[in-house]
Each structure stands twice: as C-alpha cells, then as structure tokens.
Scaffold this motif. Structure first.
Motif, mmCIF file in Angstrom:
data_model
loop_
_atom_site.group_PDB
_atom_site.id
_atom_site.type_symbol
_atom_site.label_atom_id
_atom_site.label_comp_id
_atom_site.label_asym_id
_atom_site.label_seq_id
_atom_site.Cartn_x
_atom_site.Cartn_y
_atom_site.Cartn_z
ATOM 1 N N PHE A 28 53.124 24.423 18.541
ATOM 2 C CA PHE A 28 52.305 23.447 19.254
ATOM 3 C C PHE A 28 51.115 23.040 18.397
ATOM 4 N N LYS A 29 51.135 21.806 17.918
ATOM 5 C CA LYS A 29 50.121 21.327 16.988
ATOM 6 C C LYS A 29 48.726 21.302 17.616
ATOM 7 N N ILE A 30 48.658 20.912 18.879
ATOM 8 C CA ILE A 30 47.352 20.851 19.542
ATOM 9 C C ILE A 30 46.735 22.248 19.626
ATOM 10 N N LEU A 31 47.566 23.218 20.003
ATOM 11 C CA LEU A 31 47.096 24.602 20.089
ATOM 12 C C LEU A 31 46.650 25.106 18.716
ATOM 13 N N GLN A 32 47.426 24.786 17.698
ATOM 14 C CA GLN A 32 47.067 25.181 16.339
ATOM 15 C C GLN A 32 45.719 24.580 15.943
ATOM 16 N N GLY A 33 45.523 23.317 16.316
ATOM 17 C CA GLY A 33 44.275 22.642 15.973
ATOM 18 C C GLY A 33 43.076 23.262 16.666
ATOM 19 N N THR A 48 38.404 29.361 14.755
ATOM 20 C CA THR A 48 38.223 30.273 13.625
ATOM 21 C C THR A 48 37.307 29.663 12.562
ATOM 22 N N TRP A 49 37.408 28.340 12.367
ATOM 23 C CA TRP A 49 36.554 27.662 11.382
ATOM 24 C C TRP A 49 35.085 27.748 11.789
ATOM 25 N N LEU A 50 34.821 27.527 13.055
ATOM 26 C CA LEU A 50 33.445 27.527 13.555
ATOM 27 C C LEU A 50 32.843 28.929 13.552
ATOM 28 N N LEU A 51 33.586 29.910 14.057
ATOM 29 C CA LEU A 51 33.045 31.266 14.185
ATOM 30 C C LEU A 51 32.953 31.990 12.851
ATOM 31 N N ARG A 52 33.856 31.674 11.936
ATOM 32 C CA ARG A 52 33.804 32.323 10.625
ATOM 33 C C ARG A 52 32.886 31.595 9.660
ATOM 34 N N GLY A 53 32.590 30.347 9.972
ATOM 35 C CA GLY A 53 31.802 29.534 9.051
ATOM 36 C C GLY A 53 30.321 29.461 9.351
ATOM 37 N N THR A 54 29.887 30.088 10.441
ATOM 38 C CA THR A 54 28.460 30.095 10.787
ATOM 39 C C THR A 54 27.966 31.539 10.862
#
Length: 213
Positions: free
Chosen positions: A44-49, A55-61
C-alpha cells in the motif's frame, strides 16, 4: 560517608522515573517498530508514504526538541501533559521510528528463497512472517537494537530539561546546593551499571537466538 549515603538515596529516588520511563519506552516502542516495519513493507503506497513521513520526521529532528514540543507545544493547543506523560509519548514515538527502520532492514535481509519455500509448504503470509522470517530477523537486528537500548539509557537524562525528577536532575540539585561534584559521579555510576545490565541482557538474547545462524 553519611553524606554520600544521603546523596545516593536522593539520586536513587529519581531513578524510579528513569527506570519506569525506560521500561515503558522499550515495552511499547519495540512492538510499534515491528508493526510499522511490516506496514512499510506492504504494497500500500499511501501507507508506505505515511510511515516514511513518520520515520523521517522523528529520526530527523532532535529528541530534545520533540520533548519540548510534547511538553510545551501541545499545551498551546489545549493538550496539557504531565512531564512524565510528555516524556513517555516522546520517547515511545522516537524510538519506535528507529526500531521501525531496524526491523525493516532485518526483515528485508532474509533471503527471498525463505518466502518461496514457506509458500511451497502451504504457509500463509502471516505464518511465514511469524515462524520463518521474524525469528531470523530478530537475530540479525539484536546488535542494532542493543545499541539503541544503550542509547536510551543515556537519553533518559534529557527529561531533566522539562523539570522531571530523574537521576540527572536530582544529582544536579545536590551539586547546586552542596557545591560538590560527588553527585555527578554517583549518577555516572548509576548509568554505567544500568548500561552494563542492558548489555548483559542483549548478550543473553543473542546467545538464545544463535541457532538461527
């Protein structure tokens, strides 16, 4: 000597919150990591997105910034959390994001032939994951999980920034009052012992899953 015992007692009172926060984070973030990792590997592409954004937000801040947002920022929106609630929410979501990527990598490292063999045996996808893939993946992700578990021990000290009583904050209070660095040494010993215990536990787990090699 009596003074040191009194210092140790006060510091250990803060360890209750430290240990509880650690336990809550590990108990909830690891299952989140497994489930979300499976979602990220779905078709499911939406779920992947959405998971990718998480993960991008929590790992990147910075974790400190996330902690401030949960404790101070949510209050602006009318959602007032206690220091412990804010810390628990922040740590669970943050470490859940890191564990997601760790489990994703572990699951993807399993050879495709394992899936094909299980399907030939008539196993469903859920059975394949439960009995074939995940047990092998756990063995492979234990080293990075151990590193994150050790990092979590030290990260719990960040809660002192939101005035939550823990080992670090209690030690700092004594230092400010007594003008001695002894409390910091005692706090360091606590973290070293805690970290050593975590390392020993993960070594036992690695030995237990060694037969999957």
């Amino acid at each position: 000597m009596e003074n040191i015992l009194e210092m140790s007692k006060f510091i250990l009172e803060g360890s209750k919150n430290t240990l509880l926060l650690y336990a809550i984070t590990m108990i909830f973030s690891i299952p989140i990591g497994v489930v979300v990792a499976l979602g990220k590997l779905s078709r499911f592409k939406i779920l992947q997105g959405l998971i990718g954004l998480y993960t991008w937000l929590l790992r990147g801040t910075p974790l400190m910034l996330q902690l401030f947002f949960a404790y101070y920022g949510l209050g602006v929106w009318g959602l007032k959390l206690s220091a412990f609630q804010a810390a628990s929410l922040t740590f669970i979501l943050n470490y859940g994001a890191y564990f997601t990527e760790i489990f994703r990598g572990g699951i993807q490292s399993i050879d495709q032939g394992q899936y094909e063999a299980s399907y030939c045996l008539g196993m469903s996808y859920s059975q394949t994951m439960k009995y074939i893939v995940i047990p092998q993946a756990i063995k492979r992700v234990l080293p990075p999980l151990s590193n994150e578990a050790i990092t979590l021990v030290k990260d719990t000290a960040l809660v002192a920034a939101i005035a939550m009583a823990d080992v670090t904050r209690n030690a700092k209070q004594i230092v400010a009052r007594e003008f001695t660095i002894t409390p910091f040494i005692l706090a360091a010993l606590f973290y070293l012992l805690f970290t050593t215990l975590v390392v020993m536990i993960f070594r036992k787990l690695e030995d237990r899953y060694a037969f999957y090699q």
